[in-house]
Design an enzyme around this catalytic site. Structure first.
Site, PDB file in Angstrom:
ATOM      1  N   CYS A  92      -8.565   3.286   0.314  1.00 30.28           N
ATOM      2  CA  CYS A  92      -8.535   1.959  -0.302  1.00 30.28           C
ATOM      3  C   CYS A  92      -8.294   2.005  -1.805  1.00 30.28           C
ATOM      4  CB  CYS A  92      -9.834   1.226  -0.001  1.00 30.28           C
ATOM      5  SG  CYS A  92     -10.209   1.258   1.748  1.00 30.28           S
TER       6      CYS A  92
ATOM      7  N   HIS B 196     -13.984  -4.677  -6.320  1.00 24.38           N
ATOM      8  CA  HIS B 196     -13.583  -4.126  -5.026  1.00 24.38           C
ATOM      9  C   HIS B 196     -14.070  -5.108  -3.945  1.00 24.38           C
ATOM     10  CE1 HIS B 196     -12.213  -1.223  -2.199  1.00 24.38           C
ATOM     11  NE2 HIS B 196     -13.405  -0.954  -1.711  1.00 24.38           N
TER      12      HIS B 196
ATOM     13  N   GLU C  88     -21.765  -2.166  -5.781  1.00 28.49           N
ATOM     14  CA  GLU C  88     -20.844  -2.467  -6.888  1.00 28.49           C
ATOM     15  C   GLU C  88     -21.560  -3.270  -7.972  1.00 28.49           C
ATOM     16  OE1 GLU C  88     -17.134  -4.267  -5.714  1.00 28.49           O
ATOM     17  OE2 GLU C  88     -16.251  -3.969  -7.696  1.00 28.49           O
TER      18      GLU C  88
ATOM     19  N   LYS D 227     -10.383 -10.498  -2.309  1.00 24.72           N
ATOM     20  CA  LYS D 227     -10.280 -10.107  -0.891  1.00 24.72           C
ATOM     21  C   LYS D 227     -10.761 -11.242   0.017  1.00 24.72           C
ATOM     22  CE  LYS D 227     -10.600  -5.044  -1.173  1.00 24.72           C
ATOM     23  NZ  LYS D 227     -10.840  -4.733  -2.584  1.00 24.72           N
TER      24      LYS D 227
ATOM     25  N   HIS E 244      -8.715  -7.378   2.950  1.00 26.46           N
ATOM     26  CA  HIS E 244      -8.719  -6.010   2.438  1.00 26.46           C
ATOM     27  C   HIS E 244      -7.453  -5.331   2.939  1.00 26.46           C
ATOM     28  CE1 HIS E 244      -9.643  -2.254   0.916  1.00 26.46           C
ATOM     29  NE2 HIS E 244     -10.863  -2.043   1.361  1.00 26.46           N
TER      30      HIS E 244
ATOM     31  N   PHE F 223     -13.160   4.888   0.937  1.00 27.57           N
ATOM     32  CA  PHE F 223     -13.826   5.796   1.860  1.00 27.57           C
ATOM     33  C   PHE F 223     -13.461   7.217   1.434  1.00 27.57           C
ATOM     34  CE2 PHE F 223     -14.226   3.059   5.995  1.00 27.57           C
ATOM     35  CZ  PHE F 223     -15.365   2.472   5.477  1.00 27.57           C
TER      36      PHE F 223
END
Lengths: 403, 91
Positions: free
Chosen positions: A163, A295, A306, A327, A332, A391
């Protein structure tokens, strides 16, 4: 001597439309592109909503033969690049092509092409593969086609860091232009992920929301997958000014870090290190940042982690920040996320309007920032940050400045 | 709670986590067994295959102990049996 780096062209393909104007129109009105998944038969999947780029009609951009060479992910990237290059009004003649880079991000490459080939092999026992499977599926397919189509013969490559892919790509392109290795760069990322095998794999991860994406909301239930692509044109600020180009903003800092912590769980320390590295690279004080495009995936773990990371980096200034997750509107998009969110961040700086976090319902004490709930906010911001955390714990953060 | 079901759940968990089965008891917590969120989804996957059930995301997030897991599986297995009983035989 380091050069300043301007962004002079944008192209965005997403669930919010196929032009930059459509993208900004939706973002600035807090209008989400999330809806029932249409391109794949779901067959009792645990989730049914996505943010598909349904407005993208391949036939409008490629003739049948051209389209046969390109997986949908590459088509998104190529069309976004065409739009960005036209928007910038840049050409690659008189040696410019040699001094231009093409650096893209993609997490998955041409997964739909592979999925279809494997379906024929395993289900139908058809051992004759489409001979274009390999070049369609390669993750650099968009970068290669952009280079070929525009005669861009400088450095070209593709970054794959889940990502964070396209934020890593943007950062590399920014540094190449800043240090004078190239005069211009086409950079961004694209992803096409609505294919049966991949949706099953995401279902098994148990992180996709059964309804919608509600970043920072206490009742958030996970992320919503989206597809699309965004590309931008980077040039030295001086050259862009000299040729009278319209400038969306400047990329002024890039920072990276690795969590060295866990395969899938986020780390506030790792995320914070990337934000600090970007601030240091930009040479700006934390107080210069007015907006963060988070994010903000809408998973329980990401949004609270976050928030903690932002608080640790910005201290008391965290309470002055506007922090939103777009998002909530374009989903996403994995390896395209950094690029699409960079476009959102630049348009926010350029237009003096911060897009909201859509679908917000309920405050969460663990996400206690001004997350610009549901309604866009007029705000003249000097600098803005865009976060991508992947990830595998690989983080990439880009900082933009209003010009 | 049937002993047989409990033992089956424990043996699936043990195989999934590469742990000796005798290290897991009905009273073990995931924390004691060092099972994190990613291990958890692997265990759910293994249990769904073993019992041919679908474990919903929402309930699964609350599971913290082997006892919770056994109880959840028992309810889903019973619900499946009930649904099978009430399905009219094909003619």
């Amino acid at each position: 001597m380091q050069r300043r780096v301007a962004v002079t062209g944008l192209g965005v393909i997403s669930a919010l439309g196929v032009t930059v104007d459509q993208f900004w129109e939706a973002l600035s009105h807090g209008r989400s592109g999330i809806g029932p998944i249409q391109s794949v038969a779901l067959n009792a999947l645990r989730f049914s909503n996505g943010a598909e780029a349904l407005g993208f009609d391949s036939g409008s951009y490629f003739d049948a033969k051209e389209a046969s060479f390109l997986d949908r992910f590459a088509q998104y990237g190529v069309v976004a690049a065409r739009h960005a290059i036209a928007d910038a009004g840049i050409t690659f003649e008189n040696g410019r092509g040699e001094n231009t880079a093409v650096i893209t991000g993609s997490c998955l490459g041409g997964k739909a092409t592979e999925d279809e080939g494997y379906r024929q092999l395993y289900r139908d026992n058809n051992t004759r593969f489409n001979p274009l499977t390999i070049p369609r599926a390669m993750s650099n397919a968009a970068a290669s086609r952009i280079s070929l189509e525009f005669g861009i013969t400088g450095p070209g490559y593709t970054v794959s860091t889940a990502c964070s892919s396209s934020n890593h790509a943007l950062g590399q392109a920014f540094w190449l232009v800043r240090n004078g290795s190239v005069d211009a760069a086409i950079t961004g990322g694209s992803e096409a992920l609505f294919t049966p095998g991949l949706l099953r794999a995401w279902e098994a991860m148990r992180v996709v929301s059964p309804d919608t994406c509600r970043p920072f909301s206490k009742n958030r239930r996970g992320l919503i997958l989206g597809d699309g692509g965004a590309m931008m044109v980077l040039e030295s600020l001086d050259e862009a000014r000299a040729r009278g180009a319209r400038i969306y903003g400047e990329i002024c800092g890039f920072g990276m870090s690795s969590d060295a912590f866990h395969l899938t769980q986020p780390s506030a320390e790792g995320a914070g290190r990337a934000m600090r590295a970007a601030l240091k690279d930009a040479g700006v004080a934390p107080e210069s940042i007015g907006y963060i495009n988070a994010h903000g995936t809408g998973t329980t773990a990401n949004d609270s982690t976050e928030t903690a990371a932002i608080r640790s980096v910005f201290g008391a200034h965290a309470d002055n920040l506007l922090v939103s997750s777009t998002k909530s509107m374009h989903g996403h998009t994995l390896g395209a996320a950094g690029a699409i969110e960079a476009a959102a961040t630049l348009l926010a700086l350029h237009n003096g309007i911060v897009p909201p976090t859509a679908n917000f319902e309920e405050a969460d004490p663990e996400c206690d920032l001004d997350i610009v709930p549901n309604v866009a906010r007029a705000a003249e911001v000097e600098c803005a940050m865009s976060n991508s955390f992947a990830f595998g714990g690989l983080n990439a953060v880009v900082i933009f400045r209003r010009v | 709670m049937s002993h047989e079901l409990t033992q089956r759940v424990i043996s699936v968990m043990a195989a999934s986590q590469h742990l000796p089965p005798d290290t897991i008891t009905i009273d073990s917590t995931f924390q004691e067994l060092n099972i994190d969120s990613l291990d958890g989804i692997n265990i759910l996957f293994a249990l769904e295959n073993e019992f041919d059930i679908n474990i919903p995301d929402e309930g699964a997030k609350e599971i913290r102990t082997v006892r919770d897991m056994v109880e959840g599986v028992r309810r889903l297995v019973e619900a499946k049996a009930t649904a099978a009983d009430s399905t009219p035989a094909k003619v």
